[in-house]
Motif scaffolding. Structure first.
Motif, PDB file in Angstrom:
ATOM      1  N   THR A 247      -3.403   1.612  -4.147  1.00  0.00           N
ATOM      2  CA  THR A 247      -3.650   3.046  -4.018  1.00  0.00           C
ATOM      3  C   THR A 247      -5.148   3.300  -3.969  1.00  0.00           C
ATOM      4  O   THR A 247      -5.955   2.410  -4.238  1.00  0.00           O
ATOM      5  CB  THR A 247      -3.068   3.848  -5.202  1.00  0.00           C
ATOM      6  OG1 THR A 247      -3.924   3.680  -6.360  1.00  0.00           O
ATOM      7  CG2 THR A 247      -1.656   3.398  -5.552  1.00  0.00           C
ATOM      8  N   GLY A 248      -5.501   4.545  -3.669  1.00  0.00           N
ATOM      9  CA  GLY A 248      -6.870   4.985  -3.806  1.00  0.00           C
ATOM     10  C   GLY A 248      -7.129   5.426  -5.238  1.00  0.00           C
ATOM     11  O   GLY A 248      -6.283   5.232  -6.120  1.00  0.00           O
TER      12      GLY A 248
ATOM     13  N   ALA B  78       5.651   5.881  -7.529  1.00  0.00           N
ATOM     14  CA  ALA B  78       4.572   4.951  -7.183  1.00  0.00           C
ATOM     15  C   ALA B  78       3.617   5.563  -6.172  1.00  0.00           C
ATOM     16  O   ALA B  78       2.410   5.280  -6.203  1.00  0.00           O
ATOM     17  CB  ALA B  78       5.161   3.653  -6.631  1.00  0.00           C
ATOM     18  N   SER B  79       4.116   6.398  -5.277  1.00  0.00           N
ATOM     19  CA  SER B  79       3.273   6.970  -4.225  1.00  0.00           C
ATOM     20  C   SER B  79       2.317   8.034  -4.752  1.00  0.00           C
ATOM     21  O   SER B  79       1.369   8.398  -4.065  1.00  0.00           O
ATOM     22  CB  SER B  79       4.143   7.575  -3.123  1.00  0.00           C
ATOM     23  OG  SER B  79       4.806   8.739  -3.587  1.00  0.00           O
ATOM     24  N   ARG B  80       2.554   8.508  -5.940  1.00  0.00           N
ATOM     25  CA  ARG B  80       1.687   9.548  -6.510  1.00  0.00           C
ATOM     26  C   ARG B  80       1.099   9.134  -7.861  1.00  0.00           C
ATOM     27  O   ARG B  80       0.726   9.972  -8.676  1.00  0.00           O
ATOM     28  CB  ARG B  80       2.452  10.861  -6.633  1.00  0.00           C
ATOM     29  CG  ARG B  80       3.751  10.789  -7.397  1.00  0.00           C
ATOM     30  CD  ARG B  80       4.461  12.156  -7.442  1.00  0.00           C
ATOM     31  NE  ARG B  80       5.650  12.113  -8.271  1.00  0.00           N
ATOM     32  CZ  ARG B  80       6.859  11.759  -7.842  1.00  0.00           C
ATOM     33  NH1 ARG B  80       7.027  11.419  -6.588  1.00  0.00           N
ATOM     34  NH2 ARG B  80       7.888  11.749  -8.679  1.00  0.00           N
TER      35      ARG B  80
ATOM     36  N   ALA C 153      -1.260   9.264  -3.655  1.00  0.00           N
ATOM     37  CA  ALA C 153      -2.369   8.398  -4.093  1.00  0.00           C
ATOM     38  C   ALA C 153      -2.867   7.597  -2.893  1.00  0.00           C
ATOM     39  O   ALA C 153      -2.760   6.369  -2.842  1.00  0.00           O
ATOM     40  CB  ALA C 153      -1.925   7.483  -5.220  1.00  0.00           C
ATOM     41  N   LEU C 154      -3.433   8.296  -1.935  1.00  0.00           N
ATOM     42  CA  LEU C 154      -3.839   7.718  -0.646  1.00  0.00           C
ATOM     43  C   LEU C 154      -4.752   6.509  -0.799  1.00  0.00           C
ATOM     44  O   LEU C 154      -5.635   6.488  -1.657  1.00  0.00           O
ATOM     45  CB  LEU C 154      -4.599   8.770   0.168  1.00  0.00           C
ATOM     46  CG  LEU C 154      -3.906  10.103   0.433  1.00  0.00           C
ATOM     47  CD1 LEU C 154      -4.939  11.169   0.713  1.00  0.00           C
ATOM     48  CD2 LEU C 154      -2.951   9.965   1.584  1.00  0.00           C
TER      49      LEU C 154
ATOM     50  N   PRO D  68       0.820  -1.208   0.000  1.00  0.00           N
ATOM     51  CA  PRO D  68       0.000   0.000   0.000  1.00  0.00           C
ATOM     52  C   PRO D  68       0.855   1.259   0.000  1.00  0.00           C
ATOM     53  O   PRO D  68       1.934   1.296   0.593  1.00  0.00           O
ATOM     54  CB  PRO D  68      -0.808  -0.116   1.291  1.00  0.00           C
ATOM     55  CG  PRO D  68       0.027  -0.979   2.180  1.00  0.00           C
ATOM     56  CD  PRO D  68       0.714  -1.954   1.265  1.00  0.00           C
ATOM     57  N   GLN D  69       0.350   2.274  -0.658  1.00  0.00           N
ATOM     58  CA  GLN D  69       0.967   3.593  -0.578  1.00  0.00           C
ATOM     59  C   GLN D  69       0.466   4.279   0.705  1.00  0.00           C
ATOM     60  O   GLN D  69       0.014   3.621   1.625  1.00  0.00           O
ATOM     61  CB  GLN D  69       0.675   4.375  -1.849  1.00  0.00           C
ATOM     62  CG  GLN D  69       1.212   3.716  -3.108  1.00  0.00           C
ATOM     63  CD  GLN D  69       2.709   3.437  -3.053  1.00  0.00           C
ATOM     64  OE1 GLN D  69       3.491   4.260  -2.562  1.00  0.00           O
ATOM     65  NE2 GLN D  69       3.129   2.272  -3.549  1.00  0.00           N
ATOM     66  N   GLU D  70       0.509   5.590   0.777  1.00  0.00           N
ATOM     67  CA  GLU D  70       0.194   6.277   2.034  1.00  0.00           C
ATOM     68  C   GLU D  70      -1.228   5.982   2.507  1.00  0.00           C
ATOM     69  O   GLU D  70      -2.177   6.009   1.726  1.00  0.00           O
ATOM     70  CB  GLU D  70       0.367   7.791   1.870  1.00  0.00           C
ATOM     71  CG  GLU D  70       0.188   8.536   3.177  1.00  0.00           C
ATOM     72  CD  GLU D  70       0.310  10.042   3.043  1.00  0.00           C
ATOM     73  OE1 GLU D  70       0.231  10.716   4.082  1.00  0.00           O
ATOM     74  OE2 GLU D  70       0.457  10.535   1.913  1.00  0.00           O
ATOM     75  N   PHE D  71      -1.357   5.700   3.804  1.00  0.00           N
ATOM     76  CA  PHE D  71      -2.672   5.434   4.388  1.00  0.00           C
ATOM     77  C   PHE D  71      -3.463   6.732   4.554  1.00  0.00           C
ATOM     78  O   PHE D  71      -2.916   7.746   4.985  1.00  0.00           O
ATOM     79  CB  PHE D  71      -2.534   4.803   5.774  1.00  0.00           C
ATOM     80  CG  PHE D  71      -1.911   3.442   5.814  1.00  0.00           C
ATOM     81  CD1 PHE D  71      -1.529   2.782   4.656  1.00  0.00           C
ATOM     82  CD2 PHE D  71      -1.711   2.810   7.015  1.00  0.00           C
ATOM     83  CE1 PHE D  71      -0.954   1.523   4.693  1.00  0.00           C
ATOM     84  CE2 PHE D  71      -1.129   1.556   7.083  1.00  0.00           C
ATOM     85  CZ  PHE D  71      -0.756   0.905   5.914  1.00  0.00           C
ATOM     86  N   MET D  72      -4.748   6.667   4.268  1.00  0.00           N
ATOM     87  CA  MET D  72      -5.611   7.810   4.536  1.00  0.00           C
ATOM     88  C   MET D  72      -5.628   8.163   6.027  1.00  0.00           C
ATOM     89  O   MET D  72      -5.772   9.326   6.394  1.00  0.00           O
ATOM     90  CB  MET D  72      -7.028   7.542   4.031  1.00  0.00           C
ATOM     91  CG  MET D  72      -7.122   7.459   2.515  1.00  0.00           C
ATOM     92  SD  MET D  72      -8.822   7.182   1.928  1.00  0.00           S
ATOM     93  CE  MET D  72      -8.537   7.077   0.153  1.00  0.00           C
TER      94      MET D  72
END
Length: 268
Positions: free
Chosen positions: A179-180, A238-240, A151-152, A122-126
């Protein structure tokens, strides 16, 4: 069959437990504090005391378990390979692992375990927005050093993908980037929170060093603080970048940050 979920009350673990229970699976939830966990987890889950960082103490927890979910944490780096070895020896035949941001010793041990495995990336958690609750409540302000895009992903979607990988066929040997459905900057997230709470909220930028000092005050080492703030300063592609993995696995769109804020608006 029984699934053991480690870190069962954590950001993702509790969602894995809830989704497995919803799907009718027998779940054993491992936690350091069973009394507190029973208030946060579904009543159908079997709550057991223990920690995945002490695998030598988990023989009873692993008894009769055929599926295992692991969330990689800082304290698991050394103990994780032993946990995997003991789990396979106890009869576990399918493992999901939420990575720690890279393929380290735990992730590699899972991959080399000889059983079916799925790695969730997973990328950044909401839920990182929950670190803003105090400043929003008291001042109506969010302070961060960078207005970075992300990309939460909703933690419940991570839990649902983990459950699918544990219970369904077709996921073995896969690494899933999660991602979201949208890329949001900090300012855009604050605007969504403002609408959800009906408040006038502001995003105020602080310096890199102020952000590091804020983490140091919570007990984080300087090296870890510099790593975290540095990631915000120069996050990887990847995170965005939005990917549709959640929709491909679950057959529905991934949850939005607006949906997340609707669930947690009362905390702000």
């Amino acid at each position: 069959m029984t699934t053991l979920v480690t870190g069962a009350t954590g950001n993702t673990g509790r969602h894995v437990v809830a989704e497995l229970v919803r799907r009718g699976e027998q779940v054993r939830a491992l936690t350091r504090n069973p009394a507190a966990a029973e208030q946060r987890l579904p009543a159908a889950a079997e709550v057991v005391a223990g920690t995945h960082t002490a695998p030598e103490s988990l023989d009873a927890a692993l008894d009769g378990v055929e599926r295992l979910h692991i969330t990689v944490t800082a304290g698991l780096t050394e103990a994780g390979p032993e946990l995997v070895r003991r789990a396979v020896g106890a009869g576990v035949r399918r493992i999901t692992v939420v990575w720690g941001g890279g393929v380290g010793p735990v992730e590699k041990a899972v991959e080399d375990s000889g059983v079916e495995w799925t790695r969730l990336e997973p990328q950044e958690f909401m839920s990182n927005a929950l670190t803003w609750t105090e400043s929003i409540r008291t001042e109506g302000v969010v302070r961060e050093p960078y207005d970075f895009p992300s990309a939460l992903v909703h933690e419940a979607d991570i839990g649902a993908v983990a459950a699918a990988a544990l219970l369904d066929e077709g996921h073995a040997g896969r690494a899933y980037n999660l991602t979201g459905p949208e890329v949001l900057t900090v300012g855009e997230r604050v605007a969504i929170l403002a609408r959800a709470t009906g408040r006038d909220l502001r995003f105020v930028q602080i310096t890199h060093e102020q952000a590091v000092e804020r983490l140091l005050a919570t007990g984080v080492s300087r090296a870890d603080a510099e790593y975290v703030v540095g990631w915000y300063a120069a996050s990887d592609a990847a995170s965005r970048t939005v990917v549709d993995t959640v929709e491909q696995v679950l057959g529905r769109p991934s949850r939005t940050f607006a949906q997340w804020t609707a669930q947690y608006a009362d905390r702000f």
